[in-house]
Design a protein around this motif. Structure first.
Motif, PDB file in Angstrom:
ATOM      1  N   PHE A 185       0.834  -1.192   0.000  1.00 38.51           N
ATOM      2  CA  PHE A 185       0.000   0.000   0.000  1.00 38.51           C
ATOM      3  C   PHE A 185       0.872   1.246   0.000  1.00 38.51           C
ATOM      4  CE2 PHE A 185       0.812  -1.003   4.420  1.00 38.51           C
ATOM      5  CZ  PHE A 185       1.121   0.232   4.983  1.00 38.51           C
ATOM      6  N   GLU A 186       0.307   2.303  -0.502  1.00 40.40           N
ATOM      7  CA  GLU A 186       0.964   3.615  -0.519  1.00 40.40           C
ATOM      8  C   GLU A 186       0.322   4.469   0.565  1.00 40.40           C
ATOM      9  OE1 GLU A 186       1.124   7.574  -3.412  1.00 40.40           O
ATOM     10  OE2 GLU A 186       0.157   5.712  -4.084  1.00 40.40           O
ATOM     11  N   MET A 187       1.131   5.238   1.283  1.00 37.48           N
ATOM     12  CA  MET A 187       0.598   6.110   2.334  1.00 37.48           C
ATOM     13  C   MET A 187       1.011   7.554   2.090  1.00 37.48           C
ATOM     14  SD  MET A 187       0.681   5.687   6.479  1.00 37.48           S
ATOM     15  CE  MET A 187       2.413   6.064   6.765  1.00 37.48           C
ATOM     16  N   GLN A 188       0.109   8.477   2.384  1.00 35.80           N
ATOM     17  CA  GLN A 188       0.401   9.900   2.298  1.00 35.80           C
ATOM     18  C   GLN A 188       0.002  10.578   3.603  1.00 35.80           C
ATOM     19  OE1 GLN A 188      -1.509  11.579  -1.180  1.00 35.80           O
ATOM     20  NE2 GLN A 188       0.108  10.839  -2.529  1.00 35.80           N
ATOM     21  N   MET A 189       0.664  11.719   3.883  1.00 41.80           N
ATOM     22  CA  MET A 189       0.421  12.467   5.113  1.00 41.80           C
ATOM     23  C   MET A 189       0.314  13.952   4.790  1.00 41.80           C
ATOM     24  SD  MET A 189       2.792  12.625   8.586  1.00 41.80           S
ATOM     25  CE  MET A 189       4.220  13.325   7.727  1.00 41.80           C
ATOM     26  N   THR A 190      -0.478  14.679   5.588  1.00 38.54           N
ATOM     27  CA  THR A 190      -0.579  16.121   5.431  1.00 38.54           C
ATOM     28  C   THR A 190      -1.060  16.740   6.737  1.00 38.54           C
ATOM     29  OG1 THR A 190      -1.539  17.912   4.108  1.00 38.54           O
ATOM     30  CG2 THR A 190      -2.984  16.077   4.647  1.00 38.54           C
ATOM     31  N   ASP A 191      -0.910  18.045   6.851  1.00 41.91           N
ATOM     32  CA  ASP A 191      -1.541  18.762   7.959  1.00 41.91           C
ATOM     33  C   ASP A 191      -2.639  19.691   7.432  1.00 41.91           C
ATOM     34  OD1 ASP A 191      -0.059  20.695   6.712  1.00 41.91           O
ATOM     35  OD2 ASP A 191       1.138  21.259   8.458  1.00 41.91           O
ATOM     36  N   ASP A 192      -2.910  19.595   6.120  1.00 40.10           N
ATOM     37  CA  ASP A 192      -3.938  20.413   5.488  1.00 40.10           C
ATOM     38  C   ASP A 192      -4.658  19.591   4.424  1.00 40.10           C
ATOM     39  OD1 ASP A 192      -5.547  22.359   4.435  1.00 40.10           O
ATOM     40  OD2 ASP A 192      -3.935  23.531   3.529  1.00 40.10           O
ATOM     41  N   PRO A 193      -5.603  18.740   4.829  1.00 42.20           N
ATOM     42  CA  PRO A 193      -6.236  17.827   3.871  1.00 42.20           C
ATOM     43  C   PRO A 193      -7.043  18.512   2.779  1.00 42.20           C
ATOM     44  CG  PRO A 193      -7.419  17.820   5.960  1.00 42.20           C
ATOM     45  CD  PRO A 193      -6.155  18.600   6.183  1.00 42.20           C
ATOM     46  N   SER A 194      -7.399  19.783   2.977  1.00 45.62           N
ATOM     47  CA  SER A 194      -8.166  20.502   1.959  1.00 45.62           C
ATOM     48  C   SER A 194      -7.298  20.921   0.775  1.00 45.62           C
ATOM     49  CB  SER A 194      -8.824  21.748   2.572  1.00 45.62           C
ATOM     50  OG  SER A 194      -7.832  22.660   3.043  1.00 45.62           O
ATOM     51  N   ASN A 195      -5.968  20.876   0.959  1.00 44.36           N
ATOM     52  CA  ASN A 195      -5.032  21.252  -0.094  1.00 44.36           C
ATOM     53  C   ASN A 195      -4.417  19.980  -0.677  1.00 44.36           C
ATOM     54  OD1 ASN A 195      -3.053  22.255  -1.762  1.00 44.36           O
ATOM     55  ND2 ASN A 195      -1.923  23.336  -0.146  1.00 44.36           N
ATOM     56  N   GLU A 196      -4.898  19.567  -1.858  1.00 42.25           N
ATOM     57  CA  GLU A 196      -4.474  18.304  -2.442  1.00 42.25           C
ATOM     58  C   GLU A 196      -2.965  18.236  -2.648  1.00 42.25           C
ATOM     59  OE1 GLU A 196      -4.910  14.452  -3.758  1.00 42.25           O
ATOM     60  OE2 GLU A 196      -6.383  15.758  -2.790  1.00 42.25           O
ATOM     61  N   SER A 197      -2.350  19.373  -2.996  1.00 44.79           N
ATOM     62  CA  SER A 197      -0.915  19.371  -3.261  1.00 44.79           C
ATOM     63  C   SER A 197      -0.078  19.254  -1.989  1.00 44.79           C
ATOM     64  CB  SER A 197      -0.502  20.638  -4.019  1.00 44.79           C
ATOM     65  OG  SER A 197      -0.695  21.792  -3.219  1.00 44.79           O
ATOM     66  N   SER A 198      -0.726  19.368  -0.828  1.00 42.91           N
ATOM     67  CA  SER A 198       0.025  19.296   0.430  1.00 42.91           C
ATOM     68  C   SER A 198       0.289  17.856   0.871  1.00 42.91           C
ATOM     69  CB  SER A 198      -0.737  20.025   1.544  1.00 42.91           C
ATOM     70  OG  SER A 198      -1.886  19.284   1.944  1.00 42.91           O
ATOM     71  N   TRP A 199      -0.419  16.907   0.265  1.00 45.56           N
ATOM     72  CA  TRP A 199      -0.208  15.513   0.652  1.00 45.56           C
ATOM     73  C   TRP A 199       1.189  15.052   0.229  1.00 45.56           C
ATOM     74  CZ3 TRP A 199      -3.430  12.677   3.631  1.00 45.56           C
ATOM     75  CH2 TRP A 199      -4.751  13.118   3.773  1.00 45.56           C
ATOM     76  N   SER A 200       1.963  14.551   1.162  1.00 45.14           N
ATOM     77  CA  SER A 200       3.324  14.103   0.860  1.00 45.14           C
ATOM     78  C   SER A 200       3.403  12.580   0.958  1.00 45.14           C
ATOM     79  CB  SER A 200       4.329  14.721   1.839  1.00 45.14           C
ATOM     80  OG  SER A 200       4.054  14.322   3.162  1.00 45.14           O
ATOM     81  N   SER A 201       4.114  11.985   0.012  1.00 41.91           N
ATOM     82  CA  SER A 201       4.235  10.530  -0.018  1.00 41.91           C
ATOM     83  C   SER A 201       5.078  10.031   1.151  1.00 41.91           C
ATOM     84  CB  SER A 201       4.876  10.090  -1.339  1.00 41.91           C
ATOM     85  OG  SER A 201       5.105   8.693  -1.318  1.00 41.91           O
ATOM     86  N   GLN A 202       4.590   8.989   1.786  1.00 42.96           N
ATOM     87  CA  GLN A 202       5.319   8.330   2.859  1.00 42.96           C
ATOM     88  C   GLN A 202       5.862   6.981   2.395  1.00 42.96           C
ATOM     89  OE1 GLN A 202       5.583  10.138   6.060  1.00 42.96           O
ATOM     90  NE2 GLN A 202       5.024  11.523   4.391  1.00 42.96           N
ATOM     91  N   GLY A 203       5.775   6.752   1.056  1.00 38.35           N
ATOM     92  CA  GLY A 203       6.362   5.556   0.483  1.00 38.35           C
ATOM     93  C   GLY A 203       5.373   4.410   0.309  1.00 38.35           C
ATOM     94  N   ILE A 204       5.882   3.319  -0.248  1.00 37.27           N
ATOM     95  CA  ILE A 204       5.121   2.095  -0.451  1.00 37.27           C
ATOM     96  C   ILE A 204       5.540   1.108   0.640  1.00 37.27           C
ATOM     97  CG2 ILE A 204       4.495   0.276  -2.069  1.00 37.27           C
ATOM     98  CD1 ILE A 204       3.822   3.036  -3.099  1.00 37.27           C
ATOM     99  N   HIS A 205       4.560   0.523   1.324  1.00 40.63           N
ATOM    100  CA  HIS A 205       4.859  -0.334   2.472  1.00 40.63           C
ATOM    101  C   HIS A 205       4.123  -1.665   2.380  1.00 40.63           C
ATOM    102  CE1 HIS A 205       6.590   3.156   4.628  1.00 40.63           C
ATOM    103  NE2 HIS A 205       5.605   3.823   4.075  1.00 40.63           N
ATOM    104  N   GLN A 206       4.606  -2.632   3.169  1.00 41.70           N
ATOM    105  CA  GLN A 206       3.881  -3.887   3.348  1.00 41.70           C
ATOM    106  C   GLN A 206       3.627  -4.187   4.821  1.00 41.70           C
ATOM    107  OE1 GLN A 206       6.045  -6.872   0.968  1.00 41.70           O
ATOM    108  NE2 GLN A 206       4.301  -6.837  -0.418  1.00 41.70           N
ATOM    109  N   LYS A 207       4.394  -3.565   5.714  1.00 38.22           N
ATOM    110  CA  LYS A 207       4.144  -3.790   7.140  1.00 38.22           C
ATOM    111  C   LYS A 207       2.901  -3.013   7.575  1.00 38.22           C
ATOM    112  CE  LYS A 207       7.490  -0.184   8.450  1.00 38.22           C
ATOM    113  NZ  LYS A 207       8.721   0.098   9.214  1.00 38.22           N
TER     114      LYS A 207
END
Length: 224
Positions: A164-186
């Motif tokens: 799965f791919e995970m993203q993080m932000t502190d401003d969910p209303s701004n689509e460009s603010s989401w930053s990739s946290q990488g692809i994980h399996q754990k």
């Protein structure tokens, strides 16, 4: 004269958002590092894992700079985006030719790109990609209570082996603010030394052979 068949789905790169393409670059980079036929003797036009990750990092910085309204950064972002697409397409063409030359279709497996004949999706892939993972965020507990600045993100999936791919932000209303946290399996990802009193949002989606599910509902937590 026969043309080289298009065995890998690279024409859909233009349909990806910039965040999705950055995630794809990182996935292809990891797969490239592990591919047995790509260990040595690569042609100079081929982009190895390190180069692809460098492209992803540069594109992420230009994306963030362009989001501030910087016109020069916007132009550089688009140029870097196109350069990344070209790099992925050239890598795909190299692997296609190598696969045809060696008469070994398995060389096109597990490279982070979808096989063209699978674009309609096999039954198992379609079923999985029609669903979404579930993400929750919790405070890390120590002997005397929650640990300041520490959280753990927990992902529940249909199968534990599905990446799965995970993203993080502190401003969910701004689509460009989401930053990739990488692809994980754990299933558990821990963060430490985060800024206290800040609310963070997380979302995840399945990421299988370059194909993705919809984003999960977001989970949020205030860092203590």
């Amino acid at each position: 004269m026969s043309s080289i068949p298009e065995l890998l789905a690279v024409t859909n790169l233009n349909e990806l958002s910039i965040n999705d393409f950055i995630a794809l670059l990182l996935t292809v980079a990891d797969k490239t590092d592990l591919h047995p036929a790509l260990k040595e003797g690569l042609p100079e036009y081929f982009s190895g894992g390190e180069k692809l990750r460098e492209m992803a990092g540069n594109l992420r910085q230009l994306r963030d700079a362009a989001a501030t309204g910087n016109r020069e950064a916007k132009a550089e972002k688009m140029a870097a985006w196109e350069a990344g697409k070209l790099a992925v397409a050239m890598n795909a063409q190299h692997l296609t030719m190598l696969s045809l030359h060696r008469k070994d279709p398995s060389l096109l497996n597990n490279i982070g790109l979808e096989l063209k004949q699978r674009q309609q999706g096999g039954k198992s892939s379609v079923n999985v990609l029609a669903e979404t993972p579930v993400v929750t965020a919790k405070h890390v507990q120590g002997p005397s209570g929650p640990v300041s600045g520490s959280i753990v993100v927990v992902i529940s999936r249909a199968k534990n082996t599905i990446p799965f791919e995970m993203q993080m932000t502190d401003d969910p209303s701004n689509e460009s603010s989401w930053s990739s946290q990488g692809i994980h399996q754990k299933s558990r990802i821990e963060y430490q030394e985060l800024e206290p009193a800040k609310r963070l949002y997380f979302r995840v989606r399945y990421h299988i052979d370059g194909k993705t599910s919809q984003w999960s509902p977001t989970a949020n937590i205030i860092v203590l």
